[in-house]
Design a protein around this motif. Structure first.
Motif, PDB file in Angstrom:
ATOM      1  N   LEU A 296       0.822  -1.208   0.000  1.00 29.47           N
ATOM      2  CA  LEU A 296       0.000   0.000   0.000  1.00 29.47           C
ATOM      3  C   LEU A 296       0.859   1.263   0.000  1.00 29.47           C
ATOM      4  N   ALA A 297       1.962   1.247   0.760  1.00 25.50           N
ATOM      5  CA  ALA A 297       2.833   2.429   0.819  1.00 25.50           C
ATOM      6  C   ALA A 297       3.451   2.729  -0.537  1.00 25.50           C
ATOM      7  N   VAL A 298       3.891   1.695  -1.253  1.00 26.26           N
ATOM      8  CA  VAL A 298       4.469   1.900  -2.582  1.00 26.26           C
ATOM      9  C   VAL A 298       3.418   2.446  -3.544  1.00 26.26           C
ATOM     10  N   MET A 299       2.231   1.866  -3.495  1.00 27.09           N
ATOM     11  CA  MET A 299       1.144   2.333  -4.363  1.00 27.09           C
ATOM     12  C   MET A 299       0.833   3.810  -4.116  1.00 27.09           C
ATOM     13  N   LEU A 300       0.779   4.202  -2.848  1.00 30.55           N
ATOM     14  CA  LEU A 300       0.402   5.573  -2.523  1.00 30.55           C
ATOM     15  C   LEU A 300       1.514   6.562  -2.839  1.00 30.55           C
ATOM     16  N   GLY A 301       2.778   6.126  -2.759  1.00 28.77           N
ATOM     17  CA  GLY A 301       3.868   6.999  -3.188  1.00 28.77           C
ATOM     18  C   GLY A 301       3.763   7.336  -4.663  1.00 28.77           C
ATOM     19  N   ALA A 302       3.438   6.323  -5.477  1.00 33.34           N
ATOM     20  CA  ALA A 302       3.236   6.563  -6.908  1.00 33.34           C
ATOM     21  C   ALA A 302       1.990   7.411  -7.154  1.00 33.34           C
ATOM     22  N   ALA A 303       0.940   7.169  -6.372  1.00 35.49           N
ATOM     23  CA  ALA A 303      -0.287   7.949  -6.530  1.00 35.49           C
ATOM     24  C   ALA A 303      -0.034   9.423  -6.242  1.00 35.49           C
ATOM     25  N   ALA A 304       0.735   9.715  -5.208  1.00 36.65           N
ATOM     26  CA  ALA A 304       1.038  11.112  -4.885  1.00 36.65           C
ATOM     27  C   ALA A 304       1.788  11.784  -6.023  1.00 36.65           C
ATOM     28  N   ARG A 305       2.741  11.074  -6.611  1.00 37.03           N
ATOM     29  CA  ARG A 305       3.523  11.651  -7.712  1.00 37.03           C
ATOM     30  C   ARG A 305       2.630  11.943  -8.930  1.00 37.03           C
ATOM     31  N   ALA A 306       1.659  11.058  -9.163  1.00 34.10           N
ATOM     32  CA  ALA A 306       0.809  11.208 -10.342  1.00 34.10           C
ATOM     33  C   ALA A 306      -0.301  12.226 -10.144  1.00 34.10           C
ATOM     34  N   LEU A 307      -0.845  12.331  -8.913  1.00 36.80           N
ATOM     35  CA  LEU A 307      -2.065  13.108  -8.713  1.00 36.80           C
ATOM     36  C   LEU A 307      -1.840  14.524  -8.198  1.00 36.80           C
ATOM     37  N   ILE A 308      -0.776  14.761  -7.445  1.00 36.27           N
ATOM     38  CA  ILE A 308      -0.591  16.070  -6.817  1.00 36.27           C
ATOM     39  C   ILE A 308      -0.396  17.191  -7.839  1.00 36.27           C
ATOM     40  N   PRO A 309       0.373  17.012  -8.932  1.00 36.72           N
ATOM     41  CA  PRO A 309       0.516  18.135  -9.885  1.00 36.72           C
ATOM     42  C   PRO A 309      -0.816  18.652 -10.412  1.00 36.72           C
ATOM     43  N   GLY A 310      -1.746  17.755 -10.709  1.00 38.41           N
ATOM     44  CA  GLY A 310      -3.033  18.199 -11.203  1.00 38.41           C
ATOM     45  C   GLY A 310      -3.908  18.820 -10.140  1.00 38.41           C
ATOM     46  N   ALA A 311      -3.611  18.535  -8.866  1.00 37.63           N
ATOM     47  CA  ALA A 311      -4.428  19.071  -7.775  1.00 37.63           C
ATOM     48  C   ALA A 311      -4.032  20.479  -7.370  1.00 37.63           C
ATOM     49  N   VAL A 312      -2.853  20.944  -7.802  1.00 44.22           N
ATOM     50  CA  VAL A 312      -2.392  22.274  -7.389  1.00 44.22           C
ATOM     51  C   VAL A 312      -3.349  23.358  -7.859  1.00 44.22           C
ATOM     52  N   ARG A 313      -3.892  23.197  -9.065  1.00 45.26           N
ATOM     53  CA  ARG A 313      -4.809  24.222  -9.595  1.00 45.26           C
ATOM     54  C   ARG A 313      -6.096  24.311  -8.789  1.00 45.26           C
ATOM     55  N   GLU A 314      -6.561  23.184  -8.244  1.00 43.27           N
ATOM     56  CA  GLU A 314      -7.809  23.168  -7.479  1.00 43.27           C
ATOM     57  C   GLU A 314      -7.594  23.492  -6.004  1.00 43.27           C
ATOM     58  N   HIS A 315      -6.370  23.337  -5.513  1.00 45.76           N
ATOM     59  CA  HIS A 315      -6.093  23.523  -4.084  1.00 45.76           C
ATOM     60  C   HIS A 315      -4.932  24.518  -3.927  1.00 45.76           C
ATOM     61  N   PRO A 316      -5.223  25.787  -3.789  1.00 47.32           N
ATOM     62  CA  PRO A 316      -4.157  26.792  -3.694  1.00 47.32           C
ATOM     63  C   PRO A 316      -3.207  26.579  -2.514  1.00 47.32           C
ATOM     64  N   TRP A 317      -3.674  25.902  -1.466  1.00 44.83           N
ATOM     65  CA  TRP A 317      -2.801  25.681  -0.304  1.00 44.83           C
ATOM     66  C   TRP A 317      -1.599  24.806  -0.652  1.00 44.83           C
TER      67      TRP A 317
END
Length: 595
Positions: A307-328
């Motif tokens: 699960l930890a490996v999966m979530l590390g990859a998920a963070a790398r893939a999903l966070i760049p696209g979330a910056v526009r929706e989450h200014p924080w």
């Protein structure tokens, strides 16, 4: 700091303190304080070992290492999980059958040598300190992100370090092994639930691990670095194919071919020498229970790290696209990439669960750090309170005095770890290391795997092992490991630096060779046959051995005054009633499984 964060934080602290109060031992017995009366069941012990072992380095560090290094970061998960295979095959059952308080106790009595016991205490304290500091760092990181405010004029990071370490020190001093065991078991279940929840959220959002890794691998892997002009993204150099850019899904972003093998070997061998993990096996009622516990730990740890490996990859893939929706997210990132990799899971928690999600994941990270700190402090208390104070400084100490000594050393070790953690804020290290927390823990594994594991395995499986050989091996492994990873930290980058950072592939064979050569030239302990029966004989063999000792008055390997029970039961020493069967067990010196 939101109301949800406050509630989550208070709930965690109340649960931890409440469990310690409910499970506080009723008697001032060293067997209760250090070993929980040796009556911890398989399920509870497997959860507690996971809570002890799956530290901030596992919860924050593995996901962070995958986030920043891709496939090379996943080797941390492989090494951490694989470490229990040698424990299962070589260590768990014989160690428990022999029966003692700590690894230093085991080696001291197995080899009939007080110098071996004291040298082991020194190595154990070095390992504990190397492991304690990054856990305290993890507590500071979590508080900084979860609360974001300091107390009494301190920075948020310093406040987190001090509060998390102080709470755990109080818990250990109050509840001993019994309270720590139940705390670690509950904390592991909460930790696993947080990972499962987060994995379910990213999967329901359409994340697929294989597709995400393939997509991330289309571009060169780039990570933030701090320069005089500010934070910028820089490409990672491929350590395997010179001149080629590193990618997320291919090896070489952090380690060359040799470095990857060296990392896994260091983590896998180091597990069997971790004092806070190995001491838990002495709490099992029998050797069979210790072995069964390890099987459960392997399964649970495998699930956790997947699960930890999966979530590390998920963070790398999903966070760049979330910056526009989450200014924080903007202050935490550089072009969509986190400045501090350890923020990967808490940030995912906030993206998918808001403040409550952040509180849940950050509280789980705080739990991970606190749970491991508890085990480390208890291991430190066992070595100083039992192996040093009770045996050498005050050989006629009462049970209450021995337990008090353990509690005092708990507080001293906690203060030292917190002090060192305060000068190691991760911002100063992130550009150079895949994960500060995971890398610092690797140093503890390197010392354990280089010094303690070779001595421990040979003492269990080679009859010819001697005290002189063990001392030489402990010294060789420790000195070489510390020298190599210190050189790797100070020298400029080079082709061999990865082997210096994870030296067990070199140091463990050298330490083993030294042990064998010195042992062949010196005399083994006189009672090696008796020790062999305890570790490897059947229950009938051990029963016959005890009967022979009672009928012919066989002398133990160590002087009467140095023995952990010193010829007296708890009732004789304190005037208090003992637990059912405990007096008999201590009368036999915790030696092996009960028939």
């Amino acid at each position: 700091m939101s109301g949800a964060s406050i509630v989550t934080l208070l709930a965690v602290l109340l649960v931890v303190v409440g469990i310690s109060l409910l499970t506080r031992p009723r008697h001032s017995s060293t067997v209760d304080f250090y070993l929980a009366g040796q009556r911890v069941g398989v399920a509870t012990n497997s959860w507690a070992i996971c809570g002890d072992y799956l530290s901030a380095a596992s919860f924050l560090g593995v996901a962070a290492a995958v986030y920043v290094s891709g496939l090379d970061g996943a080797w941390y998960a492989v090494g951490f999980a694989a470490g229990f295979i040698p424990v299962l095959l070589l260590v768990a059952a014989p160690l428990r059958r022999f029966g003692e308080f700590s690894l230093a106790d085991f080696l001291g009595r197995r080899l009939g040598s007080e110098p071996v016991r004291l040298a082991t205490v020194g190595v154990i304290q070095l390992i504990i300190l190397a492991y304690l500091v990054p856990q305290s760092v993890g507590g500071g990181i979590t508080w900084e992100l979860l609360v974001g405010q300091g107390l009494l004029g301190l920075s948020p990071y310093a406040t987190g370090v001090l509060i998390s370490t102080a709470v755990v020190a109080a818990v250990v001093a109050l509840g001993g092994m019994r309270g720590t065991t139940w705390n670690q078991a509950v904390q592991f279940l909460l930790l696993l639930m947080a990972l499962i929840w987060l994995a379910a959220m990213v999967a329901s959002d359409g994340f697929r691990y294989g597709g995400a890794v393939a997509e991330l691998s289309r571009e060169p892997l780039m990570n933030p670095a701090y320069t005089p002009e500010g934070w910028v993204l820089v490409p990672e150099v491929n350590q395997i194919d010179a001149g080629q850019p590193a990618t997320f899904g291919e090896p070489g972003s952090r380690y060359g071919r040799l470095g990857q093998v060296a990392l896994v070997v260091t983590l896998a061998m180091g597990t069997a020498g971790l004092p806070h993990v190995m001491n838990r096996y002495f709490t099992a009622p029998t050797g069979k229970a210790a072995r069964t516990t390890t099987v459960w730990v392997l399964a649970l740890a495998g699930l956790f790290y997947a699960l930890a490996v999966m979530l590390g990859a998920a963070a790398r893939a999903l966070i760049p696209g979330a910056v526009r929706e989450h200014p924080w997210l903007e202050p935490l990132t550089v072009d969509g990439v986190l400045k501090i990799p350890e923020h990967a899971l808490p940030v995912l928690g906030r993206i998918y669960g808001g403040e409550a999600g952040l509180g849940l994941v950050a509280a789980a990270a705080l739990i991970a750090a606190m749970s491991t700190v508890a085990g480390l402090l208890l291991a430190s208390a066992a070595t100083w309170g039992h192996d040093v104070y009770e045996r050498h400084l005050n050989p006629r100490a009462t049970q209450r005095q021995a337990v008090l000594a353990g509690r005092v050393t708990t507080l001293v070790a906690a203060a030292l770890a917190a002090g060192l953690a305060l000068v190691l804020h991760p911002n100063a290290f992130t550009p150079a290391l895949p994960s500060l927390v995971a890398t610092m823990v690797t140093w503890a594994f390197a010392i354990a795997g280089s010094a303690l594991t070779p001595v421990l395995v040979l003492a269990i499986w080679w009859r010819r092992t001697t005290a002189a050989g063990a001392l030489a091996g402990l010294t060789t492994g420790t000195v070489l490991a510390v020298a190599m990873f210190t050189a790797g930290s100070l020298l400029p980058p080079s082709a061999g630096q990865e082997l210096l950072a994870t030296p067990t592939l070199v140091t463990a064979p050298l330490a083993t060779l030294v042990i064998v050569l010195v042992s062949l030239r010196t005399r083994p302990p006189a009672d090696v046959d008796s020790a062999w029966v305890l570790m490897h004989g059947t229950a009938a063999d051990r029963r016959a051995e005890r009967l022979a000792e009672l009928t012919v008055g066989a002398r133990p390997a160590l002087p009467w005054r140095a023995l952990p029970w010193r010829g007296r039961t708890d009732r004789q020493r304190t005037g208090e009633p003992t637990h059912e069967g405990l007096g008999d067990r201590r009368g036999r010196g915790l030696r092996g499984d009960l028939p």
